[in-house]
Design an enzyme around this catalytic site. Sequence first.
Site, mmCIF file in Angstrom:
data_model
loop_
_atom_site.group_PDB
_atom_site.id
_atom_site.type_symbol
_atom_site.label_atom_id
_atom_site.label_comp_id
_atom_site.label_asym_id
_atom_site.label_seq_id
_atom_site.Cartn_x
_atom_site.Cartn_y
_atom_site.Cartn_z
ATOM 1 N N ASP A 29 59.597 -5.990 61.969
ATOM 2 C CA ASP A 29 58.312 -6.637 61.704
ATOM 3 C C ASP A 29 58.237 -7.965 62.451
ATOM 4 O OD1 ASP A 29 55.910 -7.470 60.612
ATOM 5 O OD2 ASP A 29 56.433 -6.904 58.578
ATOM 6 N N ASP A 30 57.260 -8.085 63.354
ATOM 7 C CA ASP A 30 57.020 -9.330 64.108
ATOM 8 C C ASP A 30 58.175 -9.703 65.032
ATOM 9 O OD1 ASP A 30 54.715 -9.340 62.633
ATOM 10 O OD2 ASP A 30 55.001 -11.319 61.739
ATOM 11 N N CYS A 68 50.136 -5.766 61.881
ATOM 12 C CA CYS A 68 50.955 -4.785 61.170
ATOM 13 C C CYS A 68 50.206 -3.608 60.569
ATOM 14 C CB CYS A 68 51.780 -5.494 60.095
ATOM 15 S SG CYS A 68 50.947 -6.888 59.321
ATOM 16 N N LYS A 122 58.702 -1.609 53.896
ATOM 17 C CA LYS A 122 57.290 -2.001 53.877
ATOM 18 C C LYS A 122 56.339 -0.809 53.968
ATOM 19 C CE LYS A 122 54.123 -4.948 56.602
ATOM 20 N NZ LYS A 122 54.095 -6.098 57.521
ATOM 21 N N HIS A 124 52.253 -1.301 53.202
ATOM 22 C CA HIS A 124 51.140 -2.083 53.759
ATOM 23 C C HIS A 124 49.957 -1.229 54.223
ATOM 24 C CE1 HIS A 124 50.016 -5.994 56.114
ATOM 25 N NE2 HIS A 124 49.440 -5.919 54.921
ATOM 26 N N HIS A 219 59.835 -10.874 59.871
ATOM 27 C CA HIS A 219 58.637 -11.571 59.404
ATOM 28 C C HIS A 219 59.062 -12.812 58.620
ATOM 29 C CE1 HIS A 219 54.785 -12.230 57.358
ATOM 30 N NE2 HIS A 219 54.244 -11.236 58.035
ATOM 31 N N ASP A 283 56.540 -3.537 65.326
ATOM 32 C CA ASP A 283 55.150 -3.183 65.042
ATOM 33 C C ASP A 283 54.155 -3.976 65.870
ATOM 34 O OD1 ASP A 283 55.626 -5.607 63.744
ATOM 35 O OD2 ASP A 283 54.494 -5.074 61.944
ATOM 36 N N ASN A 284 54.531 -5.164 66.307
ATOM 37 C CA ASN A 284 53.671 -6.005 67.155
ATOM 38 C C ASN A 284 54.528 -7.118 67.731
ATOM 39 O OD1 ASN A 284 52.450 -6.610 63.981
ATOM 40 N ND2 ASN A 284 53.585 -8.239 65.008
ATOM 41 N N LYS A 305 51.440 -12.296 68.426
ATOM 42 C CA LYS A 305 50.823 -11.441 67.414
ATOM 43 C C LYS A 305 49.368 -11.862 67.188
ATOM 44 C CE LYS A 305 51.273 -10.330 62.465
ATOM 45 N NZ LYS A 305 52.059 -10.557 61.235
#
Length: 539
Positions: A29-30, A68, A122, A124, A219, A283-284, A305
């Site tokens: 994540d991130d 995300c 996660k 989301h 994240h 994811d990004n 992001k």
Amino acid sequence: MMWFLLCTLVLITMVSASSKPHIILIVADDLGWNDVSMNGANQIPTPNIDALAFSGVLLRRHYVLPTCTPSRTALLTGLYPIRTGMQGYPLKAGEPRGLPLDVPLLPQRLKELGYTTRLVGKWHLGCMKSKYTPTQRGFDSHFGYLNGYIGYFDHCVEQKLENRTQVFYGHDFWRDLEPAWEEDCKYATSVFTEEAQRIIRDHDKATPLFLYVAHLAVHAGIYNRMEVPSEEQARNRFSYITDPQRQLYAEMVKTLDDSVGDIITSLKESAMLNNSIIVFLSDNGGMTEGLHANKGSNWPYRGIKFTLFEGGVHGVAAVWSPLLKDRRRVMSQLMHITDWFPTLYHAAGGDPTMLWGLDGVDQWEQLLADKGNSSRQEMLLNIDEHQNNSAYIYDHWKLVQGSYEGGEFEKFLGDSGRDDSYPTYSAINVVQAASRLGLDYELNEATVLRLRNEMAVNCTMREDTLGTPPCADYCLFDLRTDPCETRNVADNNPDVVQMLQARLRYFNEQLVPQLNKPVDNRSDPANFNNTWMPWLDNV
């Protein structure tokens, strides 16, 4: 006779199911492009991720969505988020919306092929009602959190309401649909890793496994904290990094890298590795500055992001499997996160031609061996009708229309990771990791350095050529000669601009308006024993 035929059919089904590859999908994540050492930076060593990538296939042009919720929507549906109204701002805690229930997800399709499906981490994608949660959308089990992020130790999240004066706060950690209070005070990355290892250890090897590990790392935690198991250890280990926040971030990346190694080790010890496909991706892009900043770096790419520049949507990705016939290579053909749906479905023994209406392209044959020509020539990066921005890629051309929040984050940010004070990259550590993990006993230092050099992005930055705000109208970039998007060449290529604008209009006509809604006052965790939970089940 009938009994014999029935037994034979059952036996054939069992053999067929057991021969299907286990699929392990690990999503960070991130995580920034420049935060894994396989892409050329020396600052944060990631030997386990590097070993996986260099022993398999590195994806040089893998694209994701800028945030995300849209990325996870694309991953699990094989559809551009504009098809489902999920293209906008990431889903907030307490927001009464979710991924539409009539859209089939990847775990549902894999269950039809005989897979056991597990989600760790996660979600989301919505939790206003129980029917929107993972175990109602194709997963046999879920251990993790339902919203966008949590604290690494307290597993809580807060949500400010639109009036900016009211805040909802509560616990968000679950085993299926039961709160997992017993996991509190345990570091999230470690907890998710241990759960993934337990699933692998206890799995019935006669059944193929789809294990989706959606990490919280890297994240930022609650209140923008960069949370690590030991801050003192992080400071000592990464003392050569001058930014104290990035020191902590580097430690978070290290625990993520350790997790990848531990999961691979468990597959090896459970005799599952030799029949597995392991995908690692982010994811990004990294969030260098702004909301939930984690000091991630997308260098040398422009943007972070939330933006449609390369720093926001050009994602880290690699795949490993003994099924790959042509390994230890860089795949430079275009690939989009929606492609994993038909690709993994094909790898699992399904017929991807039966998956009607997907935006994802089956890339399994391209991953198995270099086919030269790309399976994909173009892609929609996103259309956000609220921000009034969009982007499209055709081959080496990229059109960006509009900007995010006035272009504040569409500049060059993040550490290069190439300062002389950083440690020298150790290819031998990667070779040893690949051998120790059972990924590749033939990998050597020369191959690692060659592949790493192929992955490194080199370009001359010219910030003085950029307008303010950049691309408020539109910009055209030639990614072949300018991968860092420093020169707007729209005026010199009006035909290309018109072609890409026509493609954006085509998709805009099919866009489902964003489903975003204000946070629902009824979701307040104070109403549910201080727990974020499906709050509309009885409505």
